[in-house]
Write a protein that holds these residues in place. Structure first.
Motif, PDB file in Angstrom:
ATOM      1  N   ASP A   6     -42.470 -89.184  52.695  1.00  0.00           N
ATOM      2  CA  ASP A   6     -42.223 -88.113  51.731  1.00  0.00           C
ATOM      3  C   ASP A   6     -41.760 -88.608  50.371  1.00  0.00           C
ATOM      4  O   ASP A   6     -41.379 -87.815  49.505  1.00  0.00           O
ATOM      5  CB  ASP A   6     -41.173 -87.136  52.298  1.00  0.00           C
ATOM      6  CG  ASP A   6     -41.721 -86.364  53.487  1.00  0.00           C
ATOM      7  OD1 ASP A   6     -42.930 -86.056  53.479  1.00  0.00           O
ATOM      8  OD2 ASP A   6     -40.950 -86.092  54.424  1.00  0.00           O
TER       9      ASP A   6
ATOM     10  N   LEU B 207     -39.429 -90.793  47.477  1.00  0.00           N
ATOM     11  CA  LEU B 207     -38.012 -90.875  47.141  1.00  0.00           C
ATOM     12  C   LEU B 207     -37.668 -89.766  46.155  1.00  0.00           C
ATOM     13  O   LEU B 207     -38.505 -89.335  45.359  1.00  0.00           O
ATOM     14  CB  LEU B 207     -37.680 -92.239  46.505  1.00  0.00           C
ATOM     15  CG  LEU B 207     -37.994 -93.489  47.335  1.00  0.00           C
ATOM     16  CD1 LEU B 207     -37.673 -94.742  46.528  1.00  0.00           C
ATOM     17  CD2 LEU B 207     -37.213 -93.485  48.636  1.00  0.00           C
ATOM     18  N   ARG B 208     -36.435 -89.302  46.226  1.00  0.00           N
ATOM     19  CA  ARG B 208     -36.006 -88.233  45.325  1.00  0.00           C
ATOM     20  C   ARG B 208     -36.084 -88.678  43.865  1.00  0.00           C
ATOM     21  O   ARG B 208     -36.406 -87.891  42.974  1.00  0.00           O
ATOM     22  CB  ARG B 208     -34.583 -87.803  45.684  1.00  0.00           C
ATOM     23  CG  ARG B 208     -34.036 -86.680  44.814  1.00  0.00           C
ATOM     24  CD  ARG B 208     -32.673 -86.222  45.303  1.00  0.00           C
ATOM     25  NE  ARG B 208     -32.741 -85.726  46.670  1.00  0.00           N
ATOM     26  CZ  ARG B 208     -31.673 -85.304  47.363  1.00  0.00           C
ATOM     27  NH1 ARG B 208     -30.469 -85.325  46.798  1.00  0.00           N
ATOM     28  NH2 ARG B 208     -31.808 -84.874  48.603  1.00  0.00           N
ATOM     29  N   SER B 209     -35.817 -89.944  43.614  1.00  0.00           N
ATOM     30  CA  SER B 209     -35.866 -90.464  42.246  1.00  0.00           C
ATOM     31  C   SER B 209     -37.297 -90.700  41.764  1.00  0.00           C
ATOM     32  O   SER B 209     -37.519 -90.911  40.577  1.00  0.00           O
ATOM     33  CB  SER B 209     -35.095 -91.787  42.161  1.00  0.00           C
ATOM     34  OG  SER B 209     -35.727 -92.777  42.952  1.00  0.00           O
ATOM     35  N   ARG B 210     -38.239 -90.687  42.675  1.00  0.00           N
ATOM     36  CA  ARG B 210     -39.651 -90.938  42.387  1.00  0.00           C
ATOM     37  C   ARG B 210     -39.890 -92.346  41.857  1.00  0.00           C
ATOM     38  O   ARG B 210     -40.980 -92.665  41.377  1.00  0.00           O
ATOM     39  CB  ARG B 210     -40.199 -89.907  41.382  1.00  0.00           C
ATOM     40  CG  ARG B 210     -40.119 -88.473  41.857  1.00  0.00           C
ATOM     41  CD  ARG B 210     -40.739 -87.528  40.842  1.00  0.00           C
ATOM     42  NE  ARG B 210     -42.161 -87.796  40.676  1.00  0.00           N
ATOM     43  CZ  ARG B 210     -42.923 -87.207  39.752  1.00  0.00           C
ATOM     44  NH1 ARG B 210     -42.379 -86.347  38.896  1.00  0.00           N
ATOM     45  NH2 ARG B 210     -44.208 -87.488  39.660  1.00  0.00           N
TER      46      ARG B 210
ATOM     47  N   TRP C  93     -40.747 -95.189  43.035  1.00  0.00           N
ATOM     48  CA  TRP C  93     -41.371 -96.045  44.031  1.00  0.00           C
ATOM     49  C   TRP C  93     -42.862 -96.148  43.729  1.00  0.00           C
ATOM     50  O   TRP C  93     -43.473 -95.229  43.201  1.00  0.00           O
ATOM     51  CB  TRP C  93     -41.155 -95.517  45.450  1.00  0.00           C
ATOM     52  CG  TRP C  93     -41.946 -94.265  45.759  1.00  0.00           C
ATOM     53  CD1 TRP C  93     -41.630 -92.994  45.429  1.00  0.00           C
ATOM     54  CD2 TRP C  93     -43.203 -94.214  46.451  1.00  0.00           C
ATOM     55  NE1 TRP C  93     -42.593 -92.127  45.872  1.00  0.00           N
ATOM     56  CE2 TRP C  93     -43.569 -92.848  46.507  1.00  0.00           C
ATOM     57  CE3 TRP C  93     -44.033 -95.160  47.031  1.00  0.00           C
ATOM     58  CZ2 TRP C  93     -44.756 -92.422  47.126  1.00  0.00           C
ATOM     59  CZ3 TRP C  93     -45.202 -94.746  47.645  1.00  0.00           C
ATOM     60  CH2 TRP C  93     -45.561 -93.391  47.695  1.00  0.00           C
TER      61      TRP C  93
ATOM     62  N   ASN D  86     -49.424 -87.283  51.431  1.00  0.00           N
ATOM     63  CA  ASN D  86     -49.065 -86.243  50.471  1.00  0.00           C
ATOM     64  C   ASN D  86     -49.894 -86.348  49.194  1.00  0.00           C
ATOM     65  O   ASN D  86     -50.540 -87.364  48.919  1.00  0.00           O
ATOM     66  CB  ASN D  86     -47.579 -86.314  50.129  1.00  0.00           C
ATOM     67  CG  ASN D  86     -46.694 -85.996  51.313  1.00  0.00           C
ATOM     68  OD1 ASN D  86     -47.050 -85.187  52.170  1.00  0.00           O
ATOM     69  ND2 ASN D  86     -45.527 -86.640  51.380  1.00  0.00           N
TER      70      ASN D  86
ATOM     71  N   ASN E  19     -48.085 -94.801  45.512  1.00  0.00           N
ATOM     72  CA  ASN E  19     -47.818 -93.667  44.638  1.00  0.00           C
ATOM     73  C   ASN E  19     -48.808 -93.682  43.462  1.00  0.00           C
ATOM     74  O   ASN E  19     -48.856 -94.639  42.687  1.00  0.00           O
ATOM     75  CB  ASN E  19     -46.374 -93.749  44.118  1.00  0.00           C
ATOM     76  CG  ASN E  19     -45.963 -92.525  43.333  1.00  0.00           C
ATOM     77  OD1 ASN E  19     -46.731 -91.580  43.177  1.00  0.00           O
ATOM     78  ND2 ASN E  19     -44.751 -92.544  42.820  1.00  0.00           N
TER      79      ASN E  19
ATOM     80  N   SER F  24     -40.557-100.836  43.672  1.00  0.00           N
ATOM     81  CA  SER F  24     -40.223 -99.798  42.703  1.00  0.00           C
ATOM     82  C   SER F  24     -40.928-100.052  41.376  1.00  0.00           C
ATOM     83  O   SER F  24     -41.382-101.164  41.085  1.00  0.00           O
ATOM     84  CB  SER F  24     -38.707 -99.749  42.478  1.00  0.00           C
ATOM     85  OG  SER F  24     -38.262-100.956  41.877  1.00  0.00           O
TER      86      SER F  24
END
Length: 379
Positions: free
Chosen positions: A10, A12-15, A17, A36, A90, A149
């Motif tokens: 799903d 990372l909340r910080s995006r 990655w 996703n 990503n 990252s």
């Protein structure tokens, strides 16, 4: 290791990655793979990319694993576990990547000829387009549950990125003669020019640079102060006119010279004024301040080039000794100027011999008065 029947990441909340290696390497046919939006999943076996899955829900089977099917033996049925590494990549745009020059760019302002120390700061946005190129060129072995990252990628390109920015920024300012006072109005054009150049570096590794902006270009306050002084003098010149401005500057320099122990010549030397400019200013000031009589003859001082009385033995501006200094030839006794290297009458060298021990000898000496070496052997 347990066998998963559902594989998903799903993010990372910080995006922040770019690549994530899933911890599960034991799979079976029938496992559900969920990718996703903005992601792609890559199956790797033995260091080789086997299959790629775009966003959506996929039930793993021999039909949608055609390349992996040739590597893995599925002869024992769908429930037989097989191993494969799964990487989630990503593909969304990362907007908040910031850059800045760690040390200043030093150059000369093309309009005011003042040395500038430039620092630039800005923001860029990246999107991974050719993920297979980036994966094969850059990514080596990763541990399970490991993440690459965007910050790590930015650090990877940091050296070449900053070098390109500094080079292109300096070339832009110098070639297009953009002054420090005008550079803010050119930020948009400079940003576009830099984006075009820097994009080539990222494209070579599969990235697309979505945005590139220069947020600010900074200079130390003292650099701007120098330019402001030039502008103030220029404004006075335009308001007062040529003659009145030059006259005022002449008296300003004389006032400064009065407090300088070396006089006017010393003032020019310590203030860094060029020789030609300083000499011209001295001559001009003497012409303006002094009112020479028509019955009095004058001459030019060889040191400061000031206009002085012809009968002067010392310059009243810089203190130079105006008495002619001569050297007498030890061979023919003719007088020569102090700077002469050879006698103008007989050609004899006027240099004093120097012994091998470093002692300077008189031309009439036959032996060194320091070590006793014969002068003939020295010559």
């Amino acid at each position: 290791m347990p066998i998963f029947d559902r594989v998903k990441f799903d993010g990372l909340r910080s995006r922040d990655w770019l690549i994530y290696k899933h911890p599960n390497e034991k799979l079976v046919l029938g496992t559900t793979l969920i990718v996703n939006e903005g992601q792609v999943a890559i199956f790797v076996k033995g260091g080789q990319i086997c299959d790629v899955f775009n966003s959506g829900t996929h039930v793993l089977s021999t039909n949608n694993l055609p390349l992996l099917h040739h590597v893995v033996n599925f002869a024992y049925g769908g429930d037989t576990p097989f191993s494969a590494e799964i990487y989630f990549i990503n593909l969304t745009v990362k907007l908040d990547l910031y850059w800045g020059t760690s040390d200043p760019i030093q150059l000369i302002d093309p309009k005011y000829f003042v040395k500038l120390r430039i620092r630039a700061f800005g923001q860029l946005a990246l999107r991974l387009d050719d993920y297979l190129l980036f994966f094969t060129e850059v990514i080596g072995s990763m541990n399970k549950d490991d993440i690459v990252s965007f910050e790590k990628v930015q650090d990877y390109f940091k050296g070449s990125l900053i070098t390109s920015i500094k080079t292109e920024l300096a070339n832009k300012i110098i070639n297009e003669k953009i002054s420090a006072l005008e550079i803010t109005t050119e930020l948009h054009n400079i940003s576009n020019s830099l984006k075009e150049k820097i994009s080539e570096e990222f494209n070579a590794y599969g990235f697309i640079m979505a945005h590139f902006h220069i947020q600010s270009i900074n200079f130390p306050e003292e650099d701007f102060n120098k330019i402001n002084e030039i502008l103030q003098d220029k404004a006075k010149f335009e308001i007062m006119g040529d003659n009145r401005y030059v006259t005022q500057r002449s008296f300003d320099i004389y006032e400064s010279a009065a407090s300088n122990e070396n006089g006017v010549a010393g003032l020019f030397a310590t203030s860094g004024v060029g020789l030609g400019v300083g000499q011209g200013m001295v001559t001009m000031m003497n012409q303006q301040v002094q009112q020479p009589s028509n019955n009095v003859t004058h001459k030019i001082c060889p040191s400061c080039h000031g206009n002085i009385l012809s009968t002067s033995k010392f310059c009243n501006l810089c203190g130079e000794n105006l008495t002619l200094k001569v050297i007498t030839c030890h061979s023919c006794q003719s007088e020569n100027e102090e700077s002469s290297k050879f006698c103008s009458s007989c050609g004899t060298s006027l240099h004093k011999p120097v012994c091998s021990c470093g002692q300077e000898l008189d031309v009439t000496s036959k032996f060194c008065n320091n070590c006793g070496t014969p002068v003939e052997s020295i010559q």
